[in-house]
Design a protein around this motif. Sequence first.
Motif, PDB file in Angstrom:
ATOM      1  N   GLY A  11       8.859  63.617  56.057  1.00  0.00           N
ATOM      2  CA  GLY A  11       9.484  63.535  57.374  1.00  0.00           C
ATOM      3  C   GLY A  11      10.211  62.222  57.583  1.00  0.00           C
ATOM      4  N   GLU A  12      10.661  62.014  58.812  1.00  0.00           N
ATOM      5  CA  GLU A  12      11.417  60.820  59.169  1.00  0.00           C
ATOM      6  C   GLU A  12      10.753  60.124  60.348  1.00  0.00           C
ATOM      7  N   GLU A  13      11.127  58.843  60.514  1.00  0.00           N
ATOM      8  CA  GLU A  13      10.604  58.093  61.660  1.00  0.00           C
ATOM      9  C   GLU A  13      11.065  58.752  62.955  1.00  0.00           C
ATOM     10  N   PRO A  14      10.271  58.775  64.016  1.00  0.00           N
ATOM     11  CA  PRO A  14       8.963  58.116  64.139  1.00  0.00           C
ATOM     12  C   PRO A  14       7.790  59.024  63.753  1.00  0.00           C
ATOM     13  N   ASN A  15       8.092  60.225  63.184  1.00  0.00           N
ATOM     14  CA  ASN A  15       7.029  61.181  62.871  1.00  0.00           C
ATOM     15  C   ASN A  15       6.710  61.225  61.375  1.00  0.00           C
ATOM     16  N   MET A  16       7.080  60.181  60.669  1.00  0.00           N
ATOM     17  CA  MET A  16       6.857  60.168  59.227  1.00  0.00           C
ATOM     18  C   MET A  16       5.366  60.149  58.911  1.00  0.00           C
ATOM     19  N   ARG A  17       4.976  60.963  57.899  1.00  0.00           N
ATOM     20  CA  ARG A  17       3.592  61.002  57.446  1.00  0.00           C
ATOM     21  C   ARG A  17       3.527  60.435  56.043  1.00  0.00           C
ATOM     22  N   VAL A  18       2.616  59.516  55.799  1.00  0.00           N
ATOM     23  CA  VAL A  18       2.475  58.845  54.506  1.00  0.00           C
ATOM     24  C   VAL A  18       1.149  59.249  53.878  1.00  0.00           C
ATOM     25  N   VAL A  19       1.233  59.734  52.635  1.00  0.00           N
ATOM     26  CA  VAL A  19       0.038  60.114  51.880  1.00  0.00           C
ATOM     27  C   VAL A  19      -0.071  59.197  50.663  1.00  0.00           C
ATOM     28  N   LYS A  20      -1.191  58.518  50.535  1.00  0.00           N
ATOM     29  CA  LYS A  20      -1.409  57.606  49.416  1.00  0.00           C
ATOM     30  C   LYS A  20      -2.060  58.362  48.261  1.00  0.00           C
ATOM     31  N   VAL A  21      -1.465  58.224  47.082  1.00  0.00           N
ATOM     32  CA  VAL A  21      -1.921  58.942  45.896  1.00  0.00           C
ATOM     33  C   VAL A  21      -2.538  57.957  44.911  1.00  0.00           C
ATOM     34  N   SER A  22      -3.774  58.206  44.538  1.00  0.00           N
ATOM     35  CA  SER A  22      -4.455  57.369  43.545  1.00  0.00           C
ATOM     36  C   SER A  22      -4.869  58.162  42.310  1.00  0.00           C
ATOM     37  N   ASP A  23      -4.559  59.458  42.300  1.00  0.00           N
ATOM     38  CA  ASP A  23      -4.900  60.323  41.174  1.00  0.00           C
ATOM     39  C   ASP A  23      -3.643  60.589  40.344  1.00  0.00           C
ATOM     40  N   PRO A  24      -3.604  60.197  39.066  1.00  0.00           N
ATOM     41  CA  PRO A  24      -2.402  60.402  38.236  1.00  0.00           C
ATOM     42  C   PRO A  24      -1.990  61.872  38.123  1.00  0.00           C
ATOM     43  N   ASP A  25      -2.936  62.789  38.212  1.00  0.00           N
ATOM     44  CA  ASP A  25      -2.612  64.212  38.068  1.00  0.00           C
ATOM     45  C   ASP A  25      -1.673  64.711  39.160  1.00  0.00           C
ATOM     46  N   ARG A  26      -1.604  64.001  40.270  1.00  0.00           N
ATOM     47  CA  ARG A  26      -0.773  64.435  41.395  1.00  0.00           C
ATOM     48  C   ARG A  26       0.627  63.825  41.361  1.00  0.00           C
ATOM     49  N   LEU A  27       0.918  63.083  40.310  1.00  0.00           N
ATOM     50  CA  LEU A  27       2.232  62.449  40.193  1.00  0.00           C
ATOM     51  C   LEU A  27       3.195  63.331  39.416  1.00  0.00           C
ATOM     52  N   GLU A  28       4.411  63.482  39.949  1.00  0.00           N
ATOM     53  CA  GLU A  28       5.475  64.163  39.242  1.00  0.00           C
ATOM     54  C   GLU A  28       6.119  63.193  38.245  1.00  0.00           C
ATOM     55  N   PRO A  29       6.933  63.701  37.280  1.00  0.00           N
ATOM     56  CA  PRO A  29       7.549  62.800  36.298  1.00  0.00           C
ATOM     57  C   PRO A  29       8.307  61.628  36.921  1.00  0.00           C
ATOM     58  N   ALA A  30       9.058  61.875  38.004  1.00  0.00           N
ATOM     59  CA  ALA A  30       9.805  60.785  38.644  1.00  0.00           C
ATOM     60  C   ALA A  30       8.857  59.742  39.224  1.00  0.00           C
ATOM     61  N   GLN A  31       7.754  60.182  39.791  1.00  0.00           N
ATOM     62  CA  GLN A  31       6.789  59.251  40.383  1.00  0.00           C
ATOM     63  C   GLN A  31       6.025  58.492  39.303  1.00  0.00           C
ATOM     64  N   MET A  32       5.769  59.162  38.185  1.00  0.00           N
ATOM     65  CA  MET A  32       5.126  58.478  37.064  1.00  0.00           C
ATOM     66  C   MET A  32       6.017  57.359  36.549  1.00  0.00           C
ATOM     67  N   LEU A  33       7.313  57.627  36.425  1.00  0.00           N
ATOM     68  CA  LEU A  33       8.243  56.595  35.975  1.00  0.00           C
ATOM     69  C   LEU A  33       8.291  55.433  36.954  1.00  0.00           C
ATOM     70  N   TYR A  34       8.264  55.732  38.238  1.00  0.00           N
ATOM     71  CA  TYR A  34       8.315  54.677  39.249  1.00  0.00           C
ATOM     72  C   TYR A  34       7.109  53.745  39.139  1.00  0.00           C
ATOM     73  N   VAL A  35       5.917  54.335  38.993  1.00  0.00           N
ATOM     74  CA  VAL A  35       4.700  53.518  38.888  1.00  0.00           C
ATOM     75  C   VAL A  35       4.741  52.658  37.635  1.00  0.00           C
ATOM     76  N   LEU A  36       5.240  53.212  36.537  1.00  0.00           N
ATOM     77  CA  LEU A  36       5.326  52.438  35.306  1.00  0.00           C
ATOM     78  C   LEU A  36       6.346  51.312  35.421  1.00  0.00           C
ATOM     79  N   GLN A  37       7.482  51.586  36.027  1.00  0.00           N
ATOM     80  CA  GLN A  37       8.553  50.596  36.093  1.00  0.00           C
ATOM     81  C   GLN A  37       8.280  49.492  37.102  1.00  0.00           C
TER      82      GLN A  37
END
Length: 317
Positions: free
Chosen positions: A240-266
């Motif tokens: 979503g967008e502000e002011p109703n944006m929802r943020v979910v914190k991910v700490s499990d690698p299994d829930r990461l997509e390839p683009a997100q995996m690259l981001y965490v590595l970089q």
Amino acid sequence: MTTAQLLAKPFDRAGGIWELPDVSGCAPAEWLKFLQNYQQALQQVSRLHRNVLLVVVEDSFGLTQLPRRNQPQLAFHRYQQQLTQLDMLLFLSRVAPKADSAIERELYIHTVAALFPADAECALALLQEMPLTPEQITEFLEARQRERSWCSTTELPATNSDDAWSRGVDCYVDSRPIRHICAPAVASLAACVRQAQWLAQVRVLLPWIEQQRWQLLHNTELRHYLRTQLQETPYEKKFGEEPNMRVVKVSDPDRLEPAQMLYVLQRRHRPREGATTYLKSTKLHRKLETLLECRNEISHLSPLSENQIVSLLTVGE
């Protein structure tokens, strides 16, 4: 109840397929009598719910034991058939020749099934030419149009009419009538081939890409490294967008997509000015980028090219 009547009786409100694997021991007179009884039993069943007889004939059986098309006692009739995509895929899987890889074979089968979901004759002819490029498949469809005299000026029967069923212009797939792809009213053949290729890649490649992502996580040190980084700084998925944006914190690698995996590595390997990261030179990074590129391409309704498919298949090597 005779055998013919029992086989003609529908399983439910949808038709079925009876497979007769070997009729070589049946005398022609008995075979013709059975077909006549079966045809009479079918008259009591709605065309939508009739069962189809599938006779498997191999050269070793001896074709002399079977009735031929030119025998006047045997009449062949076309009727409205209720088929499903699964029926056609099972049929094509059994008759398709081997390809360079199992994935390429499945892609071709799904492409043919998308083009001819109920026309087994055209599907089989296209499989026998396997593999063909999109341009060659388009030429094959154009040749079929000419064979059936379905040019742009041809007046075809109305959709869902008896004449349309008898001429093979319409067929029934997944409980709905569809028009043959070679009919003039259908969109350009090249566009139909491209759409069929995309559908095949959605059904075959997207699950395969997910499988490769999972294997990368479990067959390398990537999973342990990502888990360590995510425990320190979880990845934030924003919806979503502000002011109703929802943020979910991910700490499990299994829930990461390839683009997100690259981001965490970089983010851990930010290069100094003029320097390159170790990650950029690794085979793992190239695999993740390939998975990301191909997945995004398919997700944006664009089929992969032959070179992209070859590149993608190297990820699993």
